[in-house]
Design a protein around this motif. Structure first.
Motif, short mmCIF file in Angstrom:
data_model
loop_
_atom_site.label_atom_id
_atom_site.label_comp_id
_atom_site.label_asym_id
_atom_site.label_seq_id
_atom_site.Cartn_x
_atom_site.Cartn_y
_atom_site.Cartn_z
N ALA A 287 70.04 -17.14 -53.08
CA ALA A 287 69.76 -15.82 -52.49
C ALA A 287 70.53 -14.72 -53.19
N ARG A 293 66.52 -14.00 -60.68
CA ARG A 293 65.86 -13.14 -59.69
C ARG A 293 64.60 -13.78 -59.11
N SER A 296 65.28 -15.94 -56.12
CA SER A 296 66.20 -15.42 -55.11
C SER A 296 65.55 -15.24 -53.75
N TYR A 297 64.24 -15.07 -53.72
CA TYR A 297 63.57 -14.86 -52.43
C TYR A 297 63.26 -16.18 -51.72
N LYS A 462 60.81 -21.17 -49.74
CA LYS A 462 59.61 -20.33 -49.81
C LYS A 462 58.95 -20.39 -51.19
#
Length: 523
Positions: A287, A293, A296-297, A462
């Motif tokens: 995260a 990047r 990271s979600y 996710k």
């Protein structure tokens, strides 16, 4: 073509998932940034002595029996372990101590002698309640799929078993529930300490954590070479399945292509393409952009206020005198509430409780003769501390102050440790260096409040193709729980791949059947 898997980190969870997936035919590479396998389960050299550097308590060995059996092997062929007779020795002052034993009836007698018949009856009732909570939660939660709410677990338990659901006591605080069993504040403190096994405060953790007492009551084992020897055994098991373990190999980025994880980029610039990436580390590192990047979600950020405890850990090669040490020893603070209030306020405790593992001492009464005066022994000492190592440097003068407070706690209980002993101290700042984006939190997210256990990261993220495992993920912190997270990750990955016809149906302990590693080739 076999499924290609890259595991980031060679902790217990990563090693477990790697071994199980490789036993089913996957091509697995583990990339570990440090020079050792085991993650926190490492060894530290002090004065030429190898000291256990991480967890020291080995429970639920049947979990590891399952892992080795799934790979066509036996745990006893890879480690040497013996059951502990004395689970732990506890002291509050220099007037005596209380031992808990592997035999619960001996513990009951010891508690009765220590605090009276009512306390013995309270322990008996507490033990039964802890056992019931464990029995209710073992399959649907500890070994079950991660859920974001309790409702799937409640359905699995069965809506007709409302009594069992209420027995879990998720809305009661552990400290309050212990007061129902123990009038003696020392016993309340002793059993409240189990909350710290998952990095939490007994004043904020749910009474559900009483189940930890039952986990320990099922048996504590001592492994020759410590928990690191167990990690090395799982690593060897994984390598026999064809897993490639690359130490000293930090990962810089999780690569993404077409909306799913597609491989990793090493700090060296080397690219390793794969179908599945397993993050065996604190998910918060994802995260906070530690691995790029694009990934990271995949998981939510853990706010600093939600972090578990950190610790000031001293590794010493030292002579001791004055207190009859056994393998596991706990020296309690006279003011437990103040200790946790100070930690919550961002300060190391001024008068701390202290856990001391005397590594060279067996956990059997008959073998606990006093060492010759002046003979040094290997010691690990843990004092709980706030997880603020990412914004607080812990300068030498503060380390010295904390060490003095630790020594005072030991001395209050009659234990004097050699002043000039060679030693190393790890602070929350040191742990942040080893485990970035944690602040030094050693147990992931704290188990504070009824919903905390459902907020831990599960194996699925996710980002398709990216999974998580380890002690900072579901079901909880600790050596057996990290292995259970590896079991669960392997099971979920196998299920996901089977649904896309990329993996044959199989069995992984806890729900699915695997092919035998002894009768079929691995990748």
């Amino acid at each position: 073509m076999s499924t290609r898997v890259v595991v980031i980190g060679a902790g217990i969870g990563g090693l477990t998932s790697a071994a199980l997936l490789a036993a089913r035919g996957a091509q697995v590479i583990i990339c570990e940034k440090e020079a050792w396998v085991g993650g926190k389960a490492r060894r530290v050299a002090v004065d030429g002595a190898e000291i256990d550097g991480g967890p020291t308590v080995f429970t639920l060995r049947e979990v590891f029996d399952e892992v080795f059996a799934a790979c066509g092997a036996q745990l006893d062929d890879h480690i040497t372990a013996a059951p502990a007779e004395i689970v732990a020795r506890h002291a509050w002052d220099a007037q005596g101590h209380l031992d808990l034993y592997a035999d619960p009836l001996r513990s009951e007698d010891a508690i009765g002698a220590f605090a009276g018949a009512d306390a013995a009856r309270g322990y008996r009732n507490f033990r039964l309640e802890a056992q019931r909570i464990f029995n209710v939660l073992e399959q649907p939660f500890l070994r079950g799929d991660k859920a974001s709410t309790p409702f799937p677990m409640m359905r699995q338990i069965g809506l007709t078993r409302i009594g069992d659901m209420l027995a879990m006591r998720p809305f009661d605080r552990l400290w309050d529930a212990l007061g129902e069993h123990f009038a003696d504040p020392r016993l309340r403190q002793l059993f409240g300490r189990y909350a710290t096994y998952c990095g939490s405060s007994p004043y904020q953790a749910p009474a559900t954590l009483m189940l930890i007492a039952h986990v320990e009551a099922r048996g504590v084992w001592l492994i020759d070479g410590g928990i690191h020897a167990l990690a090395k055994a799982i690593a060897g098991l994984a390598e026999k399945q064809g897993v490639v373990i690359r130490t000293g190999t930090p990962v810089a980025e999780v690569m993404v292509k077409g909306g799913k994880a597609s491989g990793v980029r090493l700090a060296s610039g080397e690219m390793i393409p794969c179908d599945v990436v397993i993050m065996n580390g604190d998910p918060n590192a994802l995260a906070e952009l530690r691995l790029g990047r694009q990934a990271s979600y995949a998981v939510p950020t853990v706010p600093p206020a939600k972090r578990s405890l950190s610790a000031l850990v001293t590794y010493a090669h030292a002579a001791t005198e004055g207190f009859p040490l056994t393998h596991h020893n706990v020296f309690f603070s006279p003011d437990y509430a103040r200790e946790f209030a100070e930690i919550a306020g961002g300060r190391p405790p001024s008068d701390p409780s202290v856990y001391l593992c005397a590594i060279d001492r067996p956990a059997r009464e008959a073998d606990n003769a006093t060492l010759p005066k002046g003979q040094r022994e290997r010691i690990q000492i843990i004092v709980n501390a706030p997880a603020n190592g990412d914004n607080h440097p812990y300068p030498p003068e503060e380390i010295e102050q904390c060490t003095k407070a630790m020594r005072n706690s030991l001395a209050r209980c009659g234990l004097i440790m050699e002043e000039a002993a060679p030693h190393i101290v790890m602070s929350p700042h040191s742990w942040e260096g080893l485990f970035p984006s944690t602040g030094g939190a050693l147990y992931g997210r704290a188990s504070h409040g009824w919903a905390a256990s459902f907020q831990r990261q599960g194996p699925k993220t996710k980002l398709p193709g990216l999974y998580c495992t380890g002690g900072a993920t579901h079901p909880a912190a600790g050596v057996p729980m990290a292995a259970l997270s590896g079991l669960l990750a392997a099971k979920v990955i196998a299920r996901d791949l089977a649904s896309t016809k990329r993996f044959l149906p199989a069995a992984i302990p806890g729900g699915m059947s695997t092919r035998s590693a002894t009768t079929e080739p691995t990748a």
